[in-house]
Design a protein around this motif. Sequence first.
Motif, mmCIF file in Angstrom:
data_model
loop_
_atom_site.group_PDB
_atom_site.id
_atom_site.type_symbol
_atom_site.label_atom_id
_atom_site.label_comp_id
_atom_site.label_asym_id
_atom_site.label_seq_id
_atom_site.Cartn_x
_atom_site.Cartn_y
_atom_site.Cartn_z
ATOM 1 N N GLU A 128 26.333 -11.922 25.981
ATOM 2 C CA GLU A 128 26.106 -12.791 27.130
ATOM 3 C C GLU A 128 25.111 -13.899 26.794
ATOM 4 O O GLU A 128 24.162 -13.708 26.046
ATOM 5 C CB GLU A 128 25.575 -11.994 28.339
ATOM 6 C CG GLU A 128 26.609 -11.048 28.954
ATOM 7 C CD GLU A 128 26.558 -9.680 28.309
ATOM 8 O OE1 GLU A 128 25.904 -9.547 27.262
ATOM 9 O OE2 GLU A 128 27.191 -8.754 28.844
ATOM 10 N N GLU B 255 20.721 -18.803 29.855
ATOM 11 C CA GLU B 255 20.459 -20.237 29.966
ATOM 12 C C GLU B 255 19.057 -20.465 30.510
ATOM 13 O O GLU B 255 18.634 -19.795 31.462
ATOM 14 C CB GLU B 255 21.492 -20.903 30.873
ATOM 15 C CG GLU B 255 22.907 -20.816 30.319
ATOM 16 C CD GLU B 255 23.936 -21.434 31.240
ATOM 17 O OE1 GLU B 255 24.946 -21.954 30.746
ATOM 18 O OE2 GLU B 255 23.728 -21.385 32.475
ATOM 19 N N GLU C 1 16.339 -23.606 31.662
ATOM 20 C CA GLU C 1 16.217 -25.018 31.997
ATOM 21 C C GLU C 1 15.073 -25.670 31.229
ATOM 22 O O GLU C 1 13.962 -25.140 31.192
ATOM 23 C CB GLU C 1 15.951 -25.206 33.499
ATOM 24 C CG GLU C 1 17.168 -25.049 34.378
ATOM 25 C CD GLU C 1 16.870 -25.460 35.816
ATOM 26 O OE1 GLU C 1 15.754 -25.967 36.080
ATOM 27 O OE2 GLU C 1 17.750 -25.274 36.669
ATOM 28 N N TYR D 257 18.782 -18.227 33.667
ATOM 29 C CA TYR D 257 20.030 -17.778 34.271
ATOM 30 C C TYR D 257 20.680 -16.790 33.313
ATOM 31 O O TYR D 257 20.862 -17.073 32.126
ATOM 32 C CB TYR D 257 20.968 -18.964 34.515
ATOM 33 C CG TYR D 257 20.357 -20.052 35.372
ATOM 34 C CD1 TYR D 257 20.389 -19.961 36.764
ATOM 35 C CD2 TYR D 257 19.732 -21.146 34.796
ATOM 36 C CE1 TYR D 257 19.816 -20.948 37.554
ATOM 37 C CE2 TYR D 257 19.156 -22.132 35.571
ATOM 38 C CZ TYR D 257 19.196 -22.032 36.956
ATOM 39 O OH TYR D 257 18.627 -23.006 37.732
ATOM 40 N N CYS E 108 23.441 -12.981 33.000
ATOM 41 C CA CYS E 108 24.463 -12.171 33.655
ATOM 42 C C CYS E 108 24.770 -10.930 32.816
ATOM 43 O O CYS E 108 24.330 -10.807 31.676
ATOM 44 C CB CYS E 108 25.745 -12.986 33.870
ATOM 45 S SG CYS E 108 26.535 -13.506 32.343
ATOM 46 N N ASN F 292 17.389 -15.983 37.649
ATOM 47 C CA ASN F 292 18.571 -16.003 38.513
ATOM 48 C C ASN F 292 19.675 -15.225 37.804
ATOM 49 O O ASN F 292 20.005 -15.516 36.652
ATOM 50 C CB ASN F 292 19.002 -17.448 38.779
ATOM 51 C CG ASN F 292 20.196 -17.517 39.716
ATOM 52 O OD1 ASN F 292 21.315 -17.287 39.305
ATOM 53 N ND2 ASN F 292 19.929 -17.846 40.959
ATOM 54 N N ASP G 229 23.570 -13.802 37.501
ATOM 55 C CA ASP G 229 24.970 -14.045 37.857
ATOM 56 C C ASP G 229 25.163 -15.296 38.709
ATOM 57 O O ASP G 229 26.101 -15.363 39.494
ATOM 58 C CB ASP G 229 25.564 -12.830 38.591
ATOM 59 C CG ASP G 229 25.665 -11.613 37.684
ATOM 60 O OD1 ASP G 229 25.966 -11.808 36.504
ATOM 61 O OD2 ASP G 229 25.441 -10.496 38.159
ATOM 62 N N ARG G 230 24.271 -16.277 38.555
ATOM 63 C CA ARG G 230 24.378 -17.533 39.312
ATOM 64 C C ARG G 230 24.467 -17.285 40.816
ATOM 65 O O ARG G 230 25.079 -18.037 41.571
ATOM 66 C CB ARG G 230 25.610 -18.336 38.867
ATOM 67 C CG ARG G 230 25.506 -18.887 37.461
ATOM 68 C CD ARG G 230 24.567 -20.045 37.409
ATOM 69 N NE ARG G 230 24.462 -20.600 36.055
ATOM 70 C CZ ARG G 230 23.715 -21.639 35.748
ATOM 71 N NH1 ARG G 230 23.003 -22.224 36.681
ATOM 72 N NH2 ARG G 230 23.654 -22.087 34.527
ATOM 73 N N SER G 231 23.843 -16.215 41.263
ATOM 74 C CA SER G 231 23.845 -15.879 42.685
ATOM 75 C C SER G 231 22.704 -16.615 43.374
ATOM 76 O O SER G 231 21.971 -17.382 42.772
ATOM 77 C CB SER G 231 23.665 -14.368 42.868
ATOM 78 O OG SER G 231 22.354 -13.997 42.458
ATOM 79 N N THR G 232 22.577 -16.364 44.668
ATOM 80 C CA THR G 232 21.477 -16.965 45.423
ATOM 81 C C THR G 232 20.221 -16.120 45.329
ATOM 82 O O THR G 232 19.177 -16.496 45.859
ATOM 83 C CB THR G 232 21.865 -17.112 46.904
ATOM 84 O OG1 THR G 232 22.233 -15.818 47.420
ATOM 85 C CG2 THR G 232 23.032 -18.078 47.061
ATOM 86 N N ASN H 13 17.035 -14.424 43.448
ATOM 87 C CA ASN H 13 16.130 -14.740 42.354
ATOM 88 C C ASN H 13 15.103 -13.623 42.206
ATOM 89 O O ASN H 13 14.735 -12.972 43.191
ATOM 90 C CB ASN H 13 15.422 -16.071 42.622
ATOM 91 C CG ASN H 13 16.402 -17.231 42.705
ATOM 92 O OD1 ASN H 13 16.865 -17.739 41.703
ATOM 93 N ND2 ASN H 13 16.736 -17.647 43.935
ATOM 94 N N LYS I 166 11.015 -19.837 45.896
ATOM 95 C CA LYS I 166 11.696 -20.692 44.922
ATOM 96 C C LYS I 166 11.734 -22.137 45.420
ATOM 97 O O LYS I 166 11.488 -23.073 44.653
ATOM 98 C CB LYS I 166 13.118 -20.199 44.674
ATOM 99 C CG LYS I 166 13.866 -21.070 43.681
ATOM 100 C CD LYS I 166 15.308 -20.636 43.507
ATOM 101 C CE LYS I 166 16.043 -21.589 42.568
ATOM 102 N NZ LYS I 166 17.469 -21.252 42.409
#
Length: 264
Positions: free
Chosen positions: A4, A7, A9, A71, A73, A106, A108-111, A113, A126
Amino acid sequence: MINEVIEIESFNPFECQFPNRKLITRETLILIKNLRAAGHNVRILPDNDQPLEILYKKGFSELFSDVLFLYMCGKAVDVAVNVISSQVEKLLESGKNVKTENIIINIDRSTKNYNYLGEKVLTSTKKKLLEERLQFKQEFERCFNTISPFHKYPIPIFLEHKPKIVGWCLIYEDEKGLGTEGIVTDKKVKRRISQGRLKGFSITGIAKLTQCSICKSKFTDCNHIPRNFYDNKECVNKIIEADFIEGSIVKEPINPQCLINMQL
């Protein structure tokens, strides 16, 4: 092997002065190296052709002072959280001043955190961090759009790396290392320096070209971790080329040699 992708930033708070630079802090790079060592594939966002460069604050002890977003997952989550937690705990045990609330994960790119311990972070928290980061960037833009009244000293001096100009300086490098000279214009800061309440100096820069002392490759590309030993040789990051951004007066410099010599 874990497949996996994690990511992370990048963030450039000095976009107005140094545009199109993909920046991460030194402690974020060390985290990336530890994640790679644990078998993770780490991607730095934005995923473009810009070279990865290190934003450093020489003489400043507050780590993870910029907000860090990760990010991830799948199976990567548990291992990655353990790696992050381990690094933060080591910093805390060594007496470092670490802003742990600035590390947001974050999944699974969910809301949802989480912090570095895997505990849920409120959406409002956040949002507040994002707003503060944007404000930070905008305030730096305002500062760098201010023209120095001193031709000899073009670089702003801040207090504790916060975007408020308290003087102007020249930053240079010679055979002794980094040096600076300048003028403090803020009366309160002058008084605190004379009273010994402010005594250190710290320089923010962008390390454009770096080299690992172990493998001689670009330090952002290899997995050697600074201060670790490999075949009895300590890993050190050699900065070959850098841009100086600003100088800051600080209360307690991490390097005891980074002291202010004020002439009245």
